[in-house]
Design a protein around this motif. Sequence first.
Motif, PDB file in Angstrom:
ATOM      1  N   GLN A 383      24.435   5.215  -4.106  1.00 42.47           N
ATOM      2  CA  GLN A 383      24.685   4.856  -5.388  1.00 42.47           C
ATOM      3  C   GLN A 383      24.488   4.104  -5.630  1.00 42.47           C
ATOM      4  O   GLN A 383      23.644   4.398  -7.032  1.00 42.47           O
ATOM      5  CB  GLN A 383      26.039   3.087  -4.470  1.00 42.47           C
ATOM      6  CG  GLN A 383      27.124   3.430  -4.381  1.00 42.47           C
ATOM      7  CD  GLN A 383      28.288   2.366  -3.512  1.00 42.47           C
ATOM      8  OE1 GLN A 383      27.594   0.758  -3.743  1.00 42.47           O
ATOM      9  NE2 GLN A 383      29.023   2.318  -2.912  1.00 42.47           N
ATOM     10  N   TRP A 384      22.574   3.849  -5.300  1.00 43.47           N
ATOM     11  CA  TRP A 384      21.560   4.044  -5.760  1.00 43.47           C
ATOM     12  C   TRP A 384      21.087   4.932  -6.354  1.00 43.47           C
ATOM     13  O   TRP A 384      21.000   5.057  -7.720  1.00 43.47           O
ATOM     14  CB  TRP A 384      19.979   3.148  -5.154  1.00 43.47           C
ATOM     15  CG  TRP A 384      18.868   3.040  -5.395  1.00 43.47           C
ATOM     16  CD1 TRP A 384      19.241   3.226  -6.674  1.00 43.47           C
ATOM     17  CD2 TRP A 384      17.686   3.413  -5.362  1.00 43.47           C
ATOM     18  NE1 TRP A 384      17.565   2.833  -7.456  1.00 43.47           N
ATOM     19  CE2 TRP A 384      17.148   3.502  -6.147  1.00 43.47           C
ATOM     20  CE3 TRP A 384      17.403   4.254  -4.003  1.00 43.47           C
ATOM     21  CZ2 TRP A 384      15.763   3.671  -5.773  1.00 43.47           C
ATOM     22  CZ3 TRP A 384      15.999   4.416  -4.013  1.00 43.47           C
ATOM     23  CH2 TRP A 384      15.164   4.409  -4.798  1.00 43.47           C
ATOM     24  N   ILE A 385      20.906   6.607  -5.748  1.00 45.32           N
ATOM     25  CA  ILE A 385      20.539   7.780  -6.792  1.00 45.32           C
ATOM     26  C   ILE A 385      22.185   8.166  -7.903  1.00 45.32           C
ATOM     27  O   ILE A 385      21.382   8.123  -8.930  1.00 45.32           O
ATOM     28  CB  ILE A 385      21.236   8.671  -5.466  1.00 45.32           C
ATOM     29  CG1 ILE A 385      19.550   8.279  -4.573  1.00 45.32           C
ATOM     30  CG2 ILE A 385      20.345   9.325  -5.979  1.00 45.32           C
ATOM     31  CD1 ILE A 385      18.350   8.160  -4.946  1.00 45.32           C
ATOM     32  N   SER A 386      23.309   7.681  -7.360  1.00 48.43           N
ATOM     33  CA  SER A 386      24.310   8.059  -8.399  1.00 48.43           C
ATOM     34  C   SER A 386      23.687   7.644  -9.533  1.00 48.43           C
ATOM     35  O   SER A 386      24.102   7.924 -11.066  1.00 48.43           O
ATOM     36  CB  SER A 386      25.439   7.620  -8.026  1.00 48.43           C
ATOM     37  OG  SER A 386      26.068   8.119  -6.669  1.00 48.43           O
ATOM     38  N   GLY A 387      23.699   6.039  -9.652  1.00 50.41           N
ATOM     39  CA  GLY A 387      23.474   5.085 -10.731  1.00 50.41           C
ATOM     40  C   GLY A 387      21.656   5.761 -11.331  1.00 50.41           C
ATOM     41  O   GLY A 387      21.941   5.274 -12.720  1.00 50.41           O
ATOM     42  N   LEU A 388      20.579   6.032 -10.562  1.00 49.01           N
ATOM     43  CA  LEU A 388      19.223   6.609 -11.337  1.00 49.01           C
ATOM     44  C   LEU A 388      20.115   7.674 -11.842  1.00 49.01           C
ATOM     45  O   LEU A 388      18.880   8.019 -12.829  1.00 49.01           O
ATOM     46  CB  LEU A 388      18.449   6.781 -10.456  1.00 49.01           C
ATOM     47  CG  LEU A 388      17.927   5.836  -9.455  1.00 49.01           C
ATOM     48  CD1 LEU A 388      16.772   5.789  -9.034  1.00 49.01           C
ATOM     49  CD2 LEU A 388      16.644   4.542 -10.917  1.00 49.01           C
ATOM     50  N   GLN A 389      20.323   8.435 -11.977  1.00 45.43           N
ATOM     51  CA  GLN A 389      21.191   9.797 -12.293  1.00 45.43           C
ATOM     52  C   GLN A 389      21.695  10.018 -13.614  1.00 45.43           C
ATOM     53  O   GLN A 389      21.557  10.768 -14.680  1.00 45.43           O
ATOM     54  CB  GLN A 389      22.062  10.508 -11.254  1.00 45.43           C
ATOM     55  CG  GLN A 389      22.615  12.384 -11.732  1.00 45.43           C
ATOM     56  CD  GLN A 389      23.365  12.652 -11.138  1.00 45.43           C
ATOM     57  OE1 GLN A 389      23.199  12.257  -9.704  1.00 45.43           O
ATOM     58  NE2 GLN A 389      23.626  13.881 -11.666  1.00 45.43           N
ATOM     59  N   LEU A 390      22.086   8.696 -14.245  1.00 41.96           N
ATOM     60  CA  LEU A 390      22.407   8.391 -15.324  1.00 41.96           C
ATOM     61  C   LEU A 390      21.083   8.526 -17.021  1.00 41.96           C
ATOM     62  O   LEU A 390      21.726   8.879 -17.217  1.00 41.96           O
ATOM     63  CB  LEU A 390      23.045   6.962 -16.038  1.00 41.96           C
ATOM     64  CG  LEU A 390      24.912   6.822 -14.869  1.00 41.96           C
ATOM     65  CD1 LEU A 390      24.974   5.507 -14.975  1.00 41.96           C
ATOM     66  CD2 LEU A 390      25.687   8.188 -15.129  1.00 41.96           C
ATOM     67  N   ASN A 391      20.460   7.970 -16.082  1.00 43.97           N
ATOM     68  CA  ASN A 391      18.711   8.364 -16.814  1.00 43.97           C
ATOM     69  C   ASN A 391      18.046   9.107 -16.657  1.00 43.97           C
ATOM     70  O   ASN A 391      17.291   9.204 -17.374  1.00 43.97           O
ATOM     71  CB  ASN A 391      18.270   6.335 -16.609  1.00 43.97           C
ATOM     72  CG  ASN A 391      19.129   4.987 -18.027  1.00 43.97           C
ATOM     73  OD1 ASN A 391      20.298   4.827 -18.460  1.00 43.97           O
ATOM     74  ND2 ASN A 391      19.004   3.882 -16.773  1.00 43.97           N
ATOM     75  N   ASN A 392      18.268   9.594 -15.617  1.00 40.90           N
ATOM     76  CA  ASN A 392      17.532  10.634 -15.142  1.00 40.90           C
ATOM     77  C   ASN A 392      18.511  11.642 -14.469  1.00 40.90           C
ATOM     78  O   ASN A 392      18.815  12.745 -13.150  1.00 40.90           O
ATOM     79  CB  ASN A 392      16.545  10.044 -13.670  1.00 40.90           C
ATOM     80  CG  ASN A 392      15.932   8.728 -13.915  1.00 40.90           C
ATOM     81  OD1 ASN A 392      14.488   9.000 -14.508  1.00 40.90           O
ATOM     82  ND2 ASN A 392      16.409   7.526 -14.010  1.00 40.90           N
TER      83      ASN A 392
END
Length: 456
Positions: A383-392
């Motif tokens: 879930q953390w990686i999915s949230g980071l993918q929005l800005n990266n």
Amino acid sequence: MRCARCLLQLQCLRLVGQTARSAAQNGALLHSASSSQPNMLHNTQHQVLRRFHGSPVCAKMPPIPAEFIDEDGKKRDKSLVTRDDLFEQVAKDIKTKATFNKVVDVFIKQDVRRRGHVEFIYAALQKMPEFGVEKDLAIYNKLLDVFPKEVFVPRNFIQRMFNHYPRQQECGVQVLEQMENYGITPNMETKVLLVQIFGLKGHPVRKLQRLMYWFPKFKHTNPFPIPKELSEDPVDLARFSLTRITNDRDAKVTVYQLPCTDITESGEEITLPHVVGIQSPSQMELLAKHNPSRPVFVEGPFPLWLRKKCVYYYVLRADPTPPDEKVEEPYDPERCFYYSLQLDLDLDRDFGDEQSFNVEDLDEGPVFAMCMTGRGEQAVLNQWISGLQLNNPILGQVATLFRIDDGPKELLGAADTESDHHHRTDPDTRTEDRQHEGEAEVTVDEEPSRSQGIKQ
């Protein structure tokens, strides 16, 4: 005269110590002595009735302890009760500040002379963390008040020189050292008590003077202060911890998930942990320049101590860049007007100067982001990686590998703790979770995995 008096006393002691077996012989002797020397017999009787006076040295000898027998015929031990037992007897159920004060009051009222006060103070110092009063200045002042006043004060320079009452002074210094270890600054009441007990030239007073000199100097020198009372909210504690680790004012803290309780369609109650991450603009820039053919890793958990509280965090990092792929970019001279980032100095060197320095420069690889979560599972970290993918967006093109350990019990999931022995995976087996181009979600394995090592 003195020798005659001693001989007369010896004769009287012999008369008293004779047994019943020689009573008839002594009666005959006394009868003959009464007929010949009546005055001598009269003086002898007076000498027997007089008490035998001992030397003052004999009074200083330790007395022989008496043995008491109770109704059952067993011997009772009349030795002093240990100070630890006194704390356990008074504070049996609840150990608070009020019960600690009660123990001190009970000891003070037991004896006016405060006998055994040194042992009591040492025991109290050890018991203070159990009662939760190790950082209370009023309790330390109350322990110093246990000492008798104006008894250990040196009267002349010789007593000052030879450490008057060393055991009591060492105990007073120990109280101040424990205050120093917990960062407690003494007040005026502490100074007045120490002066009354040990005088102005005692070792505890000198220790107090050193504390009062150095504590104000180092009180506000820590550039990263920690509050005395940490927040009990896990989200606030995670935000504070990540900000402390990053040390970048431009870093942005993002809360990806708040702790909550959800009920599934089957009626099962599920507790969702918190997920808090942090990333700075420079880290986003490094991640955007990362080679998509090289994977990134999620590693952890790593411990971080905040006073007596231990929290754990995870990092998103990559391997060091190979030397052939490194590109040195020129420094921007206008990036910082006050401190130059590069110095071009032509300094004349002597023949004895070394051109090379033995400095080990270890490149551990870039760190792109960090996070803290209440449960160290792969699904939660996804879930953390999915949230980071929005800005990266580059994370959709890069393979993400998980190198996570079991961690402490606080980070283990409920399902993992119950089925620890049934679902333990082999450390050598590796699972791979890749994010394809254009996908905003991260694929998660159906079975919860808790592998040690790399998860591909």
